[in-house]
Structures are given as C-alpha cells and as structure tokens.
Motif scaffolding. Structure first.
Motif, PDB file in Angstrom:
ATOM      1  N   UNK A 117       0.807  -1.202   0.000  1.00 37.84           N
ATOM      2  CA  UNK A 117       0.000   0.000   0.000  1.00 37.84           C
ATOM      3  C   UNK A 117       0.848   1.265   0.000  1.00 37.84           C
ATOM      4  N   UNK A 118       1.882   1.295   0.863  1.00 39.32           N
ATOM      5  CA  UNK A 118       2.762   2.456   0.909  1.00 39.32           C
ATOM      6  C   UNK A 118       3.562   2.561  -0.390  1.00 39.32           C
ATOM      7  N   UNK A 119       3.941   1.414  -0.946  1.00 35.38           N
ATOM      8  CA  UNK A 119       4.651   1.436  -2.223  1.00 35.38           C
ATOM      9  C   UNK A 119       3.794   2.067  -3.313  1.00 35.38           C
ATOM     10  N   UNK A 120       2.484   1.859  -3.238  1.00 33.91           N
ATOM     11  CA  UNK A 120       1.594   2.469  -4.225  1.00 33.91           C
ATOM     12  C   UNK A 120       1.632   3.989  -4.129  1.00 33.91           C
ATOM     13  N   UNK A 121       1.712   4.501  -2.897  1.00 39.47           N
ATOM     14  CA  UNK A 121       1.836   5.954  -2.718  1.00 39.47           C
ATOM     15  C   UNK A 121       3.114   6.465  -3.376  1.00 39.47           C
ATOM     16  N   UNK A 122       4.217   5.764  -3.108  1.00 39.99           N
ATOM     17  CA  UNK A 122       5.506   6.205  -3.641  1.00 39.99           C
ATOM     18  C   UNK A 122       5.559   6.049  -5.161  1.00 39.99           C
ATOM     19  N   UNK A 123       5.020   4.946  -5.666  1.00 43.49           N
ATOM     20  CA  UNK A 123       5.027   4.727  -7.114  1.00 43.49           C
ATOM     21  C   UNK A 123       4.161   5.769  -7.812  1.00 43.49           C
ATOM     22  N   UNK A 124       3.062   6.152  -7.172  1.00 44.28           N
ATOM     23  CA  UNK A 124       2.171   7.155  -7.741  1.00 44.28           C
ATOM     24  C   UNK A 124       2.879   8.499  -7.892  1.00 44.28           C
ATOM     25  N   UNK A 125       3.881   8.734  -7.035  1.00 40.02           N
ATOM     26  CA  UNK A 125       4.668   9.970  -7.104  1.00 40.02           C
ATOM     27  C   UNK A 125       5.964   9.778  -7.891  1.00 40.02           C
ATOM     28  N   UNK A 126       6.086   8.636  -8.567  1.00 40.69           N
ATOM     29  CA  UNK A 126       7.257   8.308  -9.394  1.00 40.69           C
ATOM     30  C   UNK A 126       8.540   8.302  -8.576  1.00 40.69           C
ATOM     31  N   UNK A 127       8.428   7.854  -7.327  1.00 38.76           N
ATOM     32  CA  UNK A 127       9.593   7.803  -6.453  1.00 38.76           C
ATOM     33  C   UNK A 127      10.275   6.442  -6.450  1.00 38.76           C
ATOM     34  N   UNK A 128       9.655   5.453  -7.132  1.00 36.41           N
ATOM     35  CA  UNK A 128      10.207   4.099  -7.137  1.00 36.41           C
ATOM     36  C   UNK A 128      10.555   3.636  -8.542  1.00 36.41           C
ATOM     37  N   UNK A 129      11.463   2.703  -8.601  1.00 34.88           N
ATOM     38  CA  UNK A 129      11.869   2.081  -9.855  1.00 34.88           C
ATOM     39  C   UNK A 129      11.058   0.798 -10.042  1.00 34.88           C
ATOM     40  N   UNK A 130      10.431   0.579 -11.203  1.00 29.44           N
ATOM     41  CA  UNK A 130       9.803  -0.725 -11.455  1.00 29.44           C
ATOM     42  C   UNK A 130      10.891  -1.803 -11.492  1.00 29.44           C
ATOM     43  N   UNK A 131      10.856  -2.711 -10.551  1.00 26.69           N
ATOM     44  CA  UNK A 131      11.919  -3.709 -10.452  1.00 26.69           C
ATOM     45  C   UNK A 131      11.988  -4.609 -11.678  1.00 26.69           C
ATOM     46  N   UNK A 132      10.849  -4.833 -12.315  1.00 30.55           N
ATOM     47  CA  UNK A 132      10.828  -5.691 -13.487  1.00 30.55           C
ATOM     48  C   UNK A 132      11.543  -5.068 -14.682  1.00 30.55           C
ATOM     49  N   UNK A 133      11.893  -3.786 -14.559  1.00 29.96           N
ATOM     50  CA  UNK A 133      12.649  -3.121 -15.630  1.00 29.96           C
ATOM     51  C   UNK A 133      14.152  -3.100 -15.352  1.00 29.96           C
ATOM     52  N   UNK A 134      14.541  -3.642 -14.191  1.00 28.37           N
ATOM     53  CA  UNK A 134      15.956  -3.715 -13.845  1.00 28.37           C
ATOM     54  C   UNK A 134      16.478  -5.085 -14.272  1.00 28.37           C
ATOM     55  N   UNK A 135      17.557  -5.075 -15.026  1.00 31.02           N
ATOM     56  CA  UNK A 135      18.114  -6.332 -15.535  1.00 31.02           C
ATOM     57  C   UNK A 135      18.476  -7.264 -14.371  1.00 31.02           C
ATOM     58  N   UNK A 136      18.067  -8.508 -14.502  1.00 30.85           N
ATOM     59  CA  UNK A 136      18.371  -9.506 -13.488  1.00 30.85           C
ATOM     60  C   UNK A 136      17.211  -9.826 -12.572  1.00 30.85           C
ATOM     61  N   UNK A 137      16.115  -9.039 -12.652  1.00 30.45           N
ATOM     62  CA  UNK A 137      14.989  -9.257 -11.744  1.00 30.45           C
ATOM     63  C   UNK A 137      14.344 -10.623 -11.978  1.00 30.45           C
ATOM     64  N   UNK A 138      14.099 -10.976 -13.227  1.00 29.96           N
ATOM     65  CA  UNK A 138      13.465 -12.264 -13.525  1.00 29.96           C
ATOM     66  C   UNK A 138      14.322 -13.422 -13.040  1.00 29.96           C
ATOM     67  N   UNK A 139      15.630 -13.297 -13.221  1.00 27.64           N
ATOM     68  CA  UNK A 139      16.538 -14.358 -12.770  1.00 27.64           C
ATOM     69  C   UNK A 139      16.514 -14.484 -11.255  1.00 27.64           C
ATOM     70  N   UNK A 140      16.386 -13.347 -10.563  1.00 26.94           N
ATOM     71  CA  UNK A 140      16.297 -13.367  -9.103  1.00 26.94           C
ATOM     72  C   UNK A 140      15.050 -14.112  -8.643  1.00 26.94           C
ATOM     73  N   UNK A 141      13.918 -13.825  -9.277  1.00 23.44           N
ATOM     74  CA  UNK A 141      12.656 -14.485  -8.921  1.00 23.44           C
ATOM     75  C   UNK A 141      12.766 -15.986  -9.139  1.00 23.44           C
ATOM     76  N   UNK A 142      13.381 -16.366 -10.230  1.00 29.23           N
ATOM     77  CA  UNK A 142      13.516 -17.799 -10.536  1.00 29.23           C
ATOM     78  C   UNK A 142      14.468 -18.487  -9.567  1.00 29.23           C
ATOM     79  N   UNK A 143      15.602 -17.856  -9.282  1.00 24.19           N
ATOM     80  CA  UNK A 143      16.595 -18.507  -8.426  1.00 24.19           C
ATOM     81  C   UNK A 143      16.101 -18.625  -6.988  1.00 24.19           C
ATOM     82  N   UNK A 144      15.261 -17.689  -6.547  1.00 28.63           N
ATOM     83  CA  UNK A 144      14.734 -17.753  -5.182  1.00 28.63           C
ATOM     84  C   UNK A 144      13.484 -18.637  -5.090  1.00 28.63           C
TER      85      UNK A 144
END
Length: 441
Positions: free
Chosen positions: A104-131
């Motif tokens: 919920x708080x992340x939604x506030x920050x994302x709405x203000x463009x204060x966060x990076x979409x993690x899925x756009x950072x290289x290596x995110x998919x590999x992290x999800x798979x490896x974990x």
C-alpha cells in the motif's frame, strides 16, 4: 487537501531526484575513496534482528566483491518509518534501496514516481527464478503491470483455534466453513454464555490497518483472493464481501463477538478463535507456556462460505519487501540487484532470516526445500505459515489504501459487528463511500 499534498510531493520528488542525480559522483566508495567502486546505501527496518541480518550479509558480500560496497543503516522511525522515507525522498537523501515497505505504501511512492519498477531492472526475472518465488510474487503485481516491491517475507495470516476447548465441546475437527463455525458457537454459548468465539477490541475499531486482520483475511478466503481495488476502480467481489458481512452479523446475533478490552483473551480461553501471526510464539513461550501447538491450539486458514473448496484458502499476507528509489542511478540499481541476487541465490540465507526473525521468507518452496526441514521440525507451529506463503494476498496497491480501509470499517464492518446495520445495506454504503474516495484521487 490530499490531492494538493500529492501534487506537492510529486514536485518535490522531481526536484530531489534531479539534485540527487547531479550530486552523484558515481563509482567511488565515500568511505575508502577507491575509484571504480559503486557504493550503495540500504536502509534496514528498525527491528533489531532484521538490521543484524542485513549487516551480516552485507559484510560478507563486501568481502567477496571489490567493485560494489553495500552500506547498511537503520531506517528512522520518527514519527513513522513511512514519514521518514517520504522526508528523505523530498530532501534528496533517499538510499539506493530499502526494506520495510508494504504494498500500500509502495503504491503511494510509485504514484509519485519515487520508485523504480523492479521488473525493468536487468536480473529481476533471474532473481525471482533462483529464489523460487514465482507463485508468491504473482499477487504483488501492481495495477499498472509493474512490480515495485520484492517481498522479503510473507506472514500469511492464519486463525488459531483453542482445540482443547473444542474437544471439550465435542468437536475433533477445526471448523472450515461458516456453518461449521456457527455450530461451534451454538455449543460454546450453551456450555458457557460468558465465553466468546472471537474476543478482540479491534473488531470495533475504524482504523484502516485493523481491517487487514479481520475483514481482509475473511474476504480473501471468501473471494479466492480476488482483488478489492484495481487502479481507481473498486472491483470487489460482491458475493464474497456480503457473505463475510453476513457471517459477522450471524456471529453478532449469537453474542459470539467481544469488542471490549480483555487481557489475553485467546490465551486465557475467553475467546477460542483468533487471527494470529508467527510473532506471537516467542511471547507465548515466555508468558503462556501452556499454549502448545497440537495440544492446546491448532492453526488454519480463514473459514469460507459453505460450498467453497477448503483447499489452499487465500488469506491476507502481512508482508513487506524491498524497493529501489528513483533517485538511484542505473549503475546503483544494477549494483543493488547484484547484491540481492547474491543474497537470495543461497537458501541458507533465507534460512538464517527465518531463524533470526521468525518470519517466513517469501518463497514457494519452504516446505519442500531441504534447507528448511530441520528448522521447521524444531518449530512445528511455523509449518502452517510456511505452507500458506503462496496463499497470502498482500495489501491493496492503492495510494489511499488507508482511507479505503477506514471506509470498510466505518461504513460496513464496524456497524455490522455492533448490530447497527444489516449486511446488504452495509456493503452498499461501503461501496458508495469507497467509490467516492477513488473518484477524488
């Protein structure tokens, strides 16, 4: 006022992000002054075991890596951790990344463009798979299709039952649907009218956060995890929502709910049913050693409407995770992703987290990965939580989640619990109020 504040925060964030980018000196460790070293700052939660975990793994990582240095410090909590994060962002002093962020708080920050979409950072998919967390993270996707939070832990909230009292009443099995629960209530009140099914003052509280541990647990179970709000649209499952309110209304009619203050009502047997997180067990071991899993209490998912499947019942997940702040450079983001990939590439580090915090790591394989077998065998009460991780639904991803949840309480849940509204009218009033909130965003 809320919209004006949001616009002001967005403007401040834009300026602070520009300032941060201009002031960033890039590949240099400020402590050592070593060229070619990317320094990244991580804020850990104020919970001491969490901070200790992150400092330890950061030290190990720093020893193994010459080109990245991770600095770990504790997130400030004055007046709240959320306020401290917002203040740091507005002042251009946000870290590269931090934990302790709910959806919920992340939604506030994302709405203000204060966060990076993690899925756009290289290596995110590999992290999800490896974990091994592909199933767990599905429900964390935001309405815009992005993933802004990497969940660290997921306390899939369960209900505890005083099975010793159930057995005294003649019940050997934990109730799984609403009719089963009402049958227990009838026997309980016939045996002792001064005892209750659910004894909890928060049932009568309008505060938004309290709905996570009553309404949303039951709603997620009744709706099979259906979203409540998507973007600016209320998409709640009407049938499931009204079924929850009707269930609570029936309990109120049987005098099965106690909303006045009582000291440790579940532990003392005043109530025989309670929402429960794994953080209760250390307290119980010290104050209520008679509370023994498998002897005096058992754990289950939420009871569901009659006729629903009772397999893999969805529930609310008290869960937080890691976000990347937009003021971080792409190089810092890449370094942070490399660090997290290193941390979560070894399940032994998730085991260390589990041992030190008692909070289940957000993985799909907690009960099948042999790394966790010995720990769970020593702590059998944690096994149901481990099994429920993929069934946990995190908070709604709307920047005004607290206002929305306050309306659930004020318009529907609280008056039904007090016997002041019928479920049909309560649900109608709640929808009207929430739709008004969403239109004002």
């Amino acid at each position: 006022m809320r919209k004006a504040s949001s616009l002001l925060l967005t403007a401040i964030l834009a300026l602070s992000t520009l300032a941060a980018c201009q002031n960033n000196t890039g590949n240099q460790d400020s402590e050592s002054g070593t060229p070619g070293v990317t320094e990244i700052d991580f804020w850990a939660a104020t919970n001491p075991p969490q901070e200790a975990f992150w400092k330890k793994v950061a030290d190990e990582f720093n020893e193994e890596n010459d080109d990245i240095h991770v600095n770990v410090s504790q997130m400030q909590e004055s007046p709240t951790s959320e306020a401290s994060v917002q203040s740091a962002i507005a002042g251009g002093e946000a870290p590269t990344f931090s934990e302790n962020i709910n959806r919920g708080f992340a939604a506030q920050l994302a709405n203000s463009q204060a966060l990076v979409p993690l899925n756009e950072v290289e290596g995110f998919d590999e992290l999800i798979e490896s974990r091994n967390m592909a199933e767990t993270i599905e429900s964390w996707e935001f309405s815009d299709g992005s993933q802004y939070v990497l969940p660290i832990y997921s306390n899939a909230m369960l209900f505890a039952w005083r099975t010793d009292i159930l057995q005294d009443l003649g019940f050997d099995d934990i109730p799984e649907n609403y009719s089963d629960v009402l049958e227990v209530v009838e026997a309980l009140k016939a045996s002792d009218n001064e005892k209750f099914l659910w004894a909890k003052p928060d049932l009568g509280s309008p505060e938004g956060w309290t709905r996570w541990f009553d309404f949303f647990m039951l709603y997620n179970g009744a709706s099979d995890g259906n979203n409540f709000v998507e973007g600016n649209e209320l998409i709640a499952d009407d049938e499931a929502g009204k079924a929850v309110l009707e269930f609570m209304s029936q309990l109120e009619g049987e005098n099965a709910l106690l909303t006045s203050e009582a000291s440790d009502p579940f532990e003392t047997g005043l109530g025989i049913f309670s929402d429960l997180g794994p953080w209760s067990f250390p307290y119980w071991s010290e104050q209520f050693p008679e509370m023994v899993y498998g002897e005096t209490f058992e754990l289950s998912g939420p009871p569901v409407p009659d006729g629903m499947s009772t397999d893999n019942v969805k529930t609310f997940a008290d869960a937080k995770g890691i976000v990347f702040y937009a003021s971080a450079t792409e190089e810092e983001q890449a370094a942070a992703m490399e660090f997290l990939t290193w941390v979560y590439s070894d399940p032994e580090r998730d085991l260390q987290w589990f041992e030190e915090t008692n909070m289940p790591p957000a993985r799909d394989d907690l009960t099948s990965n042999e790394s966790f077998n010995a720990f769970l065998e020593e702590n059998p009460a944690l096994i149901p939580y481990a099994e429920a991780v993929p069934n946990g639904v995190p908070p709604i991803d709307n920047p005004n989640y607290n206002d929305i949840q306050t309306q659930i309480g004020e318009q529907a849940f609280n008056p039904v619990v007090r016997g002041e509204k019928d479920p049909e009218q309560a649900w109608k009033d709640m929808k009207q109020a929430i739709e008004g909130e969403l239109q004002n965003e």
